[in-house]
Design an enzyme around this catalytic site. Structure first.
Site: not given
Ligand code: ATR
Length: 269
Positions: A69, A73, A94, A109, A134, A136, A219
């Protein structure tokens, strides 16, 4: 306790890891199939700077399988002997399987996304709005486009949405044009909004309709997004289904047995 010197070790690594539900899910499966003398599943917090040493440890200790996790990854990929093509395309591993000393990286995933969705709909030619860009989101983008769905991506950082759309095929929108989602069949949230504050939602309720499927990758307790979707009469998929279905695929890779899905699901509820 059925553990003996022949029991194979499987584990999940991450940082943090204490919140992980994977040990309960996998061990419940081993117990249900009475293979809990053959396999045990534990968890370990591994600092990202130690990932290369950790991979040496897999080889040294002959660990059978590892679930990775955040934040491992991507980082783990360069130390493996082989990475399957889908994991390369998603850009994340993963799952690591130790096949007689050869470490192979997989990604399950995307199956965690695909299987719950295909349980309620066909994806071909459906429109999917993906919120977030991001890690996911990459698994979601792969899952839905490989089945012929049409993708739109919304992200706070518009540049990242554009990059993802270019890579997987799709159209990017800035997050402040989120109202466009009311034309799409399926909406999938991969942002962390709703994770820490259960009243927060990335999508105002007025843009949800009863004809849609709303999938929240977050989740835990039911998010505001899913509560709103249910109130609107939309179909919903909880992030727990993503967690479970990716785990079922890992279970099969680690043990070569089909996962006892109902029992593994029950342990979470
Ligand atoms: P993961 O691997 O869980 O997808 P990540 O790679 O850190 O985690 O991605 C998080 C996503 O949530 C990103 O798309 C992020 O937007 P940014 O690319 O602009 O950072 C989004 N995100 C996190 N907090 C947010 C918020 N308060 N409002 C809108 N988007 C948010």
């Amino acid at each position: 306790m059925k553990i003996t010197a022949k029991t194979k070790i499987c584990m999940v690594i991450g940082d943090p890891i204490e919140h992980s539900l994977s040990p309960q899910i996998h061990n419940a499966g081993y117990e249900a199939l009475t293979i809990d003398d053959q396999f045990v599943y534990v968890a370990s917090r591994v600092d990202v700077k130690d990932i290369q040493n950790f991979v040496k440890g897999i080889r040294a200790m002959n660990i059978r399988g590892v679930s990775c996790t955040m934040p491992h990854k991507k980082a783990v990929m360069e130390y493996l002997d082989e990475v399957e093509d889908i994991a390369k395309k998603i850009g994340a591993v993963n799952t690591i399987v130790n096949e007689n000393g050869k470490l192979i990286g997989y990604n399950t995933d995307w199956l965690g996304v695909l299987i719950p969705l295909e349980g309620i709909t066909k994806l071909e030619n459906k429109t999917v709005a993906l919120i977030g860009a991001g890690g996911a989101a990459r698994a979601v983008a792969y899952a839905v486009t490989c089945r012929g769905a049409k993708l739109t991506i919304y992200n706070r950082t518009f540049e990242k949405a554009k990059e993802l759309a270019k890579e997987f095929g799709g159209v990017a929108y800035p997050i402040d044009e989120i109202e466009n989602v009311n034309h799409t069949d399926i909406i999938i949230n991969t942002t962390s909004v709703g994770l820490h504050d259960s009243n927060e939602t990335i999508l105002p309720k007025k843009y949800i309709s009863k004809h849609q499927i709303i999938f929240d990758a977050v989740y835990g307790t039911e998010t505001q997004l899913l509560k709103d979707a249910k109130e609107k009469g939309a179909k919903t998929i909880n992030g727990l289904e993503m967690l479970l279905n990716q785990a079922f695929a890992q279970f099969k890779l680690f043990t070569e047995y089909d996962a006892p899905a109902d029992i593994m699901r029950k342990i979470l509820k």
